[in-house]
Design a protein around this motif. Structure first.
Motif: not given
Length: 341
Positions: A182-204
């Motif tokens: 299984v693969g998953t992933g995220s988009i960087i730069g969506l409205p309301g995101q910040d660097v903490v959000s990106v970090a949480r996505d990676l840990i998630f």
């Protein structure tokens, strides 16, 4: 083990510190995969979609305005034959989220497996489906599945995808339970995101126990609610690739075409930041022109471009990591063709 704060600090690195981060990521990649890049061959099988994601031109509200298409199973086998002829043993079907793709792809898989004498990875990216559909596709011979959560923030996810994060998580768990890679992933730069959000996505993503993970910079696309929203930060996206490699060295991590759409050297830098997958586009021209993932003006990765890009990094191509090693048969990506594929 890296935590959210550790990830934030790494994501903010620039200059010499960023280059050192990339070097650490490359070392981890080499330790676990050698100096090799997996090459996939993608066929985009439909631009029809039932979901109304605010970032995608193929969203449900645009359906009537788009020239829609949906390939049949015979066409999928034909395209897979072209993938095989190019020496690629990962056949990747991607398309909008509609129920009809279950039957079409399911009917095509046995013929594709016959083409390859069974030595093929069938990778799917077809959205949320019922567990019974995933089970059927697995029984037909599908081996892996990509289902991106886009953002792990439940409220931002609902705003972006117009559906709940929980619905995505249920499908991811079904896929893992059924034995998919299984693969998953995220988009960087969506409205309301910040660097903490990106970090949480990676840990998630790490904590999900998946086998593959991607990060892609947001690309504003015409005819969407986010058409005028700023594009995602390429440097942050590259750092996220490197942090992903440090978080989970065994992941397959692609250098996605969105990086080259945002910056001409984006995919090259993605590989230099620790990515180890490149996807070559085999969608027939007519359908590809209507697959509006970033609008009509998108960056399409061709076979020769991928060969030359990988060679520039000093890396080597290889086939699927999820198949038993082969003697003879399919080779890694062939040398660039004289005519330029």
């Amino acid at each position: 083990m890296l935590n959210v704060q550790d990830a934030v600090e790494l994501l903010l690195l620039r200059g010499k510190d960023q280059e050192e981060l990339f070097a650490q990521a490359r070392a981890k990649r080499s330790e676990h995969f050698g100096d090799e890049v997996v090459v996939r061959g993608v066929n985009e099988i439909t631009n029809q979609c039932r979901v109304n994601c605010v970032f995608c031109p193929m969203r449900r509200e645009n359906t009537r305005a788009n020239t829609d298409f949906r390939m049949d199973s015979e066409r999928l086998v034909d395209v897979a034959a072209s993938v095989k002829a190019s020496g690629i043993d990962v056949v990747f079907f991607q398309g909008g989220e509609i129920p009809q793709t279950t039957r079409v792809v399911g009917e095509a898989i046995p013929g594709i497996r016959e083409l390859y004498d069974g030595n093929v990875e069938i990778l799917l990216n077809l959205g949320n489906k019922r567990r019974s559909e995933y089970e059927y596709l697995r029984e037909q011979g599908a081996t892996s599945y990509i289902l991106k959560f886009e953002t792990s923030d439940p409220e931002l996810n609902k705003q972006a995808r117009q559906e709940t994060l929980d619905s995505r998580m249920k499908c991811l768990q079904d896929l893992l339970d059924l034995g998919y890679r299984v693969g998953t992933g995220s988009i960087i730069g969506l409205p309301g995101q910040d660097v903490v959000s990106v970090a949480r996505d990676l840990i998630f993503a790490r904590d999900l126990g998946v086998h593959m993970c991607s990060v892609a910079p947001f690309i504003p696309a015409p005819n969407t609610p986010l058409a005028n929203h700023p594009a995602g930060d390429v440097e942050l996206s590259l750092n996220a690739i490197a942090v992903s490699r440090l978080l989970e060295p065994n992941w397959l991590i692609p250098a996605v075409s969105a990086l080259s759409k945002r910056a001409g050297e984006g995919q090259y830098r993605g590989l230099m930041a620790g990515a180890n997958v490149i996807t070559v586009n085999f969608t027939p021209n007519e359908e590809r022109d209507h697959y509006l993932i970033y609008g009509r003006d998108r960056f399409v990765v061709k076979r020769d471009y991928a060969s030359e890009l990988i060679a520039r990094t000093g890396l080597r191509t290889r086939g699927s990591v999820f198949l038993e090693p082969m003697t003879g048969g399919i080779s890694p990506l062939l040398q660039p063709s004289p005519a330029g594929a």
